[in-house]
Structures are given as C-alpha cells and as structure tokens.
Design a protein around this motif. Sequence first.
Motif, mmCIF file in Angstrom:
data_model
loop_
_atom_site.group_PDB
_atom_site.id
_atom_site.type_symbol
_atom_site.label_atom_id
_atom_site.label_comp_id
_atom_site.label_asym_id
_atom_site.label_seq_id
_atom_site.Cartn_x
_atom_site.Cartn_y
_atom_site.Cartn_z
ATOM 1 N N ASN A 44 0.839 -1.200 0.000
ATOM 2 C CA ASN A 44 0.000 0.000 0.000
ATOM 3 C C ASN A 44 0.876 1.253 0.000
ATOM 4 O OD1 ASN A 44 -1.838 2.082 0.459
ATOM 5 N ND2 ASN A 44 -3.162 0.768 1.711
ATOM 6 N N GLU B 63 -0.555 4.362 1.979
ATOM 7 C CA GLU B 63 -0.417 4.317 3.442
ATOM 8 C C GLU B 63 1.034 4.527 3.855
ATOM 9 O OE1 GLU B 63 -4.062 4.545 4.377
ATOM 10 O OE2 GLU B 63 -2.611 4.178 5.991
ATOM 11 N N LYS C 177 1.739 8.189 3.778
ATOM 12 C CA LYS C 177 1.107 8.875 4.914
ATOM 13 C C LYS C 177 1.957 8.735 6.171
ATOM 14 C CE LYS C 177 -3.711 8.448 3.363
ATOM 15 N NZ LYS C 177 -5.022 7.778 3.603
#
Length: 344
Positions: free
Chosen positions: A212, A215, A218
């Motif tokens: 991912n 993610e 982030k």
Amino acid sequence: MSGLERWFVLQIDIYGKKDIKMIRYKFLDTSIHEMNIHPNSIFSKERELARMFVSQLEKNNSLVYCPLCKSGNAELFFEKWGQKYYLCETDWSVNLLPLPDQKIMRDYFFTSELAKFRSSTEYQELATRLRQGLWSNLVEWIEGRVRRYVGMDKYHVIDWGSKFTGWINRLEKAHFISNLNMEEPLPPVKSYESTVQADLICLLDVIQRTTNPHELLKKVSKKLSLNGLLIITCRSGSGFDILTLREHSDNVFPLDHICLPSPKGIQKLLEEHGYKVLELTTPGLLDVEFVKNAKGKIPSDQYFQKHLISQFDEATLERMQIFLQQNNLSSHLRVVARRVEDRK
C-alpha cells in the motif's frame, strides 16, 4: 581506460511541468556489476527460499487494481511461481496482484527461512563486503542532494525500512547527519524510532516491497518536517530489463517485488501526498547487463533485444545503457522530493 572507469554529464531539461526538472544522466562505471548486488553464492539460495515460501500461497483470483493510481485498467503481464504481475495501462507501473495480506508479508520478511538467512551474520557480512562501493556512491549522491536543496549544515535523518547493518554503519558516518533513526527496519537491523519530525527521510528500495504505497507515504509524511527532503530509490516496472525479461528476470520475484512504479506513477503518487518532485531520474547501470546475462531467456517475440544482445559489441551496449539513463527507461529509479503541503 582501466580500473575505475567512470564519467558523467548532467543536462537539465524540462519534465512535464515548468517547475519540475529532470536531470538527464550519462553515467558509466565499469567497476559495478550484477555480482555486486546479487552474488551467485547467496542470491541463488535467496531465490530458492523465496520460491518455496511463495509456492505455498493460495491462488487468489479476486478483482485487481493498480495500488498506485487505483485504476482497474491493467493487463496480465506475466506469472511467476503461481503469482501474477499486472501492467497498469494508465501509468505503466507493474504490480503483483491481488496483493498479499499483512500476515503473509510479516511471515515472509520477518520469520520465514528466507528472513532468517538474510539476517544471518554470513549474509550481512558478504553484503557489506560487496556493496561498499555502491553504498559509498549512494551516500555521496544523497549528500549532494542535501547540499543542493537543504544546505551545508548537519540534519536529522530517518532511514526507513533498512535491511543491511553495513548500510546503517556507512550512512551514520555521512557528514550531513546529526541524528540517525531507523523506522520499520527488517531483521537484523534494530528499530530506533524518532520522537520528532526529521529533516530528511531515506526510502531506499522500500516502495517496491509495499502493498500500500499510499499508506506508506502517509506514515512517512508524519515523520518528515514541512519542507523536509524525501529520497527514494526503487525498481521501476517500465525499465528496460523488466519489460524485456518479464518472468525470466532473476532479479524480480514475489514477494520482494510487489509495487514497481514507473516514473509517471511515482510522480503522481508523490504529488497526491503533498510533495514537489525536484529530481526524477533512472541512472541505472545494469539493465543491459541483466538482459545480456539472461540472453538465453529473452522471450521469442523480443526480436529487437535478441538482435541487440547477439549482434553488437560492448561499446554499442554501453551506449544503449546511456540511452536508457537519459530517457528514464532504466529500471533503477531515483527521486528527490520536498514535502510542501500538509495533507492528511
């Protein structure tokens, strides 16, 4: 020329938008070969342990989408060890799909026989001995970007996803570092998390093994100060050797390689997360050597590559590698980006 034969020329060119510049590399270093990255004495064992783990996984035929651009516009590119790689027709990234779940990822990278082998003293010492030149060049390149885009001071640095103890020992000696932390390392590297935001984060060969990337960005952004610098290296799915060899590439296999972004794909990802791309290059040295070393495995429909490898001399192949560098067609991708917006 003999011994260390190395030269490069930099040219600045406009890339896409007016304020984003691409450095076109012309770089040759004949001291670096595939053996420096993947020595046969241990790489064959790594591949076999990876194959044994992956071959036991259940086959999954659920719907697929590109983890970078979220597009479902993907075609089956090749299969390896029962797992499928798809080529995103939107941005030419290559991804392993469907994505493995987090338990499988944890088992593969932390507790499997492959993970135990890679964390062994034998493996780490050999990697340290063979990669010293590569690591010195990488530290030199990172320091050049720090001086160009941040300044001449010393800075707080996080190395994200470290997997070699020798790399950490080399990096912590760099002149631009005041404090060095390690986030989410692989064994045997110990985690040393930072409690404050860093000035610089190195994300070296990590995106290619994430399920991912959004993610991951982030989490990285929470630990990087506004206007801080993000340094990325990873394999690019639109690189020459990957597009040529497909499942026959010894250097691309599940689950080490899951998300292989193209230059276009990684630029879009970074911009979505509030980064300004300062440099985006593919200064790879080994694409042609990878294909040459696997010439017996070049797919029968790749006539241009078979003609190139079988009919032309070393000088021509070196010029081909430089062409790949200059046009962002190598599979070794480097990005320098600045975090300019605070996006949640």
